[in-house]
Design a protein around this motif. Structure first.
Motif, short mmCIF file in Angstrom:
data_model
loop_
_atom_site.label_atom_id
_atom_site.label_comp_id
_atom_site.label_asym_id
_atom_site.label_seq_id
_atom_site.Cartn_x
_atom_site.Cartn_y
_atom_site.Cartn_z
N VAL A 1 -4.26 5.94 5.52
CA VAL A 1 -4.35 5.33 6.85
C VAL A 1 -5.45 4.28 6.87
N ARG A 2 -6.57 4.55 6.24
CA ARG A 2 -7.67 3.59 6.18
C ARG A 2 -7.23 2.32 5.43
N LEU A 3 -6.53 2.49 4.31
CA LEU A 3 -6.04 1.33 3.57
C LEU A 3 -5.05 0.50 4.39
N VAL A 4 -4.16 1.18 5.10
CA VAL A 4 -3.20 0.46 5.94
C VAL A 4 -3.93 -0.29 7.06
N THR B 1 4.54 5.75 -5.19
CA THR B 1 4.76 5.72 -6.63
C THR B 1 3.72 6.51 -7.41
N TYR B 2 2.43 6.30 -7.10
CA TYR B 2 1.38 6.89 -7.94
C TYR B 2 0.64 8.05 -7.29
N LYS B 3 0.71 8.21 -5.99
CA LYS B 3 0.05 9.32 -5.27
C LYS B 3 -1.41 9.49 -5.71
N ARG B 4 -2.20 8.43 -5.57
CA ARG B 4 -3.59 8.46 -6.03
C ARG B 4 -4.55 9.08 -5.02
N TYR B 5 -4.14 9.20 -3.79
CA TYR B 5 -5.04 9.67 -2.73
C TYR B 5 -4.66 11.08 -2.32
N ASN B 6 -5.67 11.95 -2.28
CA ASN B 6 -5.42 13.34 -1.93
C ASN B 6 -5.33 13.56 -0.43
N VAL C 1 0.84 -1.20 0.00
CA VAL C 1 0.00 0.00 0.00
C VAL C 1 0.87 1.25 0.00
N LEU C 2 1.89 1.28 0.85
CA LEU C 2 2.75 2.47 0.93
C LEU C 2 3.56 2.66 -0.35
N LEU C 3 4.05 1.57 -0.93
CA LEU C 3 4.80 1.68 -2.19
C LEU C 3 3.91 2.20 -3.31
#
Length: 109
Positions: free
Chosen positions: A60-63, A49-54, A43-45
């Motif tokens: 934090v929710r994904l982690v 890499t793509y910075k999809r979340y503003n 998730v962190l990588l």
């Protein structure tokens, strides 16, 4: 299918006393921790890499979901796969229509 055989073998070995309970608990904890660290790293990588979340709260929710991925979701997914395999082996080879639920049905506009 191999996952079920592995789980059944471990449970049987623990029941018969062939498997040390201390080793069994340590093995489960290590496996869960290792898989969770791999998921968090992924998730962190992806975010680096793509910075999809503003918003950082989304990351934090994904982690936090990484901790639930391996229990109980993985076991539920295994059950669903077995149900599909059982239906296929019984001769059910057609896709069934699904009732779609979207944002509009949830009251979102």
């Amino acid at each position: 299918m191999m996952e079920i055989v592995g789980i059944a073998t471990i449970i049987l070995a623990a029941y018969l006393g062939v498997l040390s309970r201390q080793f069994f608990v340590q093995f489960l904890m290590f496996g869960y921790a290792f898989a969770t660290v791999i998921s968090i790293g992924s998730v962190l990588l992806e975010e680096i890499t793509y910075k999809r979340y503003n918003d950082w709260k989304d990351v934090v929710r994904l982690v936090s979901y990484c901790f639930l991925e391996h229990f109980p979701y993985r076991q539920l997914h295994m059950i669903w796969r077995l149900q599909g395999l059982w239906q296929y082996l019984r001769g059910d080879h057609v896709w069934k229509p699904l009732k779609r639920k979207g944002l509009a049905s949830a009251g979102w506009q």
